[in-house]
Design a protein around this motif. Structure first.
Motif, PDB file in Angstrom:
ATOM      1  N   ARG A  91       0.868  -1.394  -0.171  1.00  0.00           N
ATOM      2  CA  ARG A  91       0.106  -0.002  -0.081  1.00  0.00           C
ATOM      3  C   ARG A  91       0.930   1.166  -0.039  1.00  0.00           C
ATOM      4  O   ARG A  91       0.672   2.047  -0.710  1.00  0.00           O
ATOM      5  N   ILE A 102      -6.558  10.824  -2.709  1.00  0.00           N
ATOM      6  CA  ILE A 102      -6.847   9.490  -2.174  1.00  0.00           C
ATOM      7  C   ILE A 102      -7.276   9.489  -0.853  1.00  0.00           C
ATOM      8  O   ILE A 102      -6.993  10.485  -0.023  1.00  0.00           O
ATOM      9  N   GLU A 119      -9.481   7.147   2.374  1.00  0.00           N
ATOM     10  CA  GLU A 119      -9.700   5.735   3.150  1.00  0.00           C
ATOM     11  C   GLU A 119      -8.528   4.909   2.979  1.00  0.00           C
ATOM     12  O   GLU A 119      -8.703   3.573   2.838  1.00  0.00           O
ATOM     13  N   GLU A 120      -7.218   5.296   2.764  1.00  0.00           N
ATOM     14  CA  GLU A 120      -6.141   4.619   2.606  1.00  0.00           C
ATOM     15  C   GLU A 120      -5.772   3.712   3.779  1.00  0.00           C
ATOM     16  O   GLU A 120      -4.813   2.602   3.628  1.00  0.00           O
ATOM     17  N   ASP A 121      -6.195   3.745   4.926  1.00  0.00           N
ATOM     18  CA  ASP A 121      -6.100   3.092   6.126  1.00  0.00           C
ATOM     19  C   ASP A 121      -7.129   1.979   6.323  1.00  0.00           C
ATOM     20  O   ASP A 121      -7.378   1.531   7.359  1.00  0.00           O
ATOM     21  N   SER A 122      -8.051   1.657   5.253  1.00  0.00           N
ATOM     22  CA  SER A 122      -8.992   0.769   5.555  1.00  0.00           C
ATOM     23  C   SER A 122      -8.961  -0.525   4.804  1.00  0.00           C
ATOM     24  O   SER A 122      -9.807  -1.095   4.038  1.00  0.00           O
ATOM     25  N   HIS A 181      -8.008  -1.805   0.282  1.00  0.00           N
ATOM     26  CA  HIS A 181      -8.748  -0.819  -0.580  1.00  0.00           C
ATOM     27  C   HIS A 181      -8.343   0.522  -0.089  1.00  0.00           C
ATOM     28  O   HIS A 181      -8.283   0.788   1.009  1.00  0.00           O
ATOM     29  N   PHE A 182      -8.551   1.256  -0.988  1.00  0.00           N
ATOM     30  CA  PHE A 182      -8.624   2.829  -1.083  1.00  0.00           C
ATOM     31  C   PHE A 182      -9.307   3.375  -2.049  1.00  0.00           C
ATOM     32  O   PHE A 182      -9.728   2.649  -3.127  1.00  0.00           O
TER      33      PHE A 182
END
Length: 102
Positions: free
Chosen positions: A14, A32, A34-37, A40-41
């Motif tokens: 990621r 970008i 929701e990169e910590d979800s 997916h992002f």
């Protein structure tokens, strides 16, 4: 052990993918969220192409993009990097750039 090893691996992928986007021509055309979800992002793209046209264009380059519009009225692609390796990131960024910038 396995779960921690996979967490570390996918965090690395990621981070490399996000860094590659930030250092590419895409950087000025997207942001970008929701990169910590998980795996997916969301890639919010500044484009006039409708989701279905961008999806079709991506398929021509061998990329599969999922869009929030498949679930909601308007959306952004959901980037799943679970099958991605570090070695493939430059190629993916090049192809994604061709989809969005040309």
């Amino acid at each position: 052990k396995h779960i921690n090893r996979m967490r570390t691996y996918y965090r690395k992928i990621r981070d490399e993918l996000l860094d590659a986007i930030a250092n590419s021509a895409l950087a000025t055309h997207c942001n970008i969220a929701e990169e910590d979800s998980g795996l997916h992002f969301l890639l919010h793209i500044d484009t006039s192409l409708p989701d279905d046209a961008l999806s079709a264009k991506a398929k021509e380059y061998g990329l599969h993009l999922s869009f929030l519009s498949e679930y909601y009225e308007k959306g952004s692609p959901i980037i799943n990097y679970s099958g991605l390796t570090s070695e493939k990131i430059p190629q993916v960024i090049t192809l994604l750039s061709k989809c969005i910038l040309t």
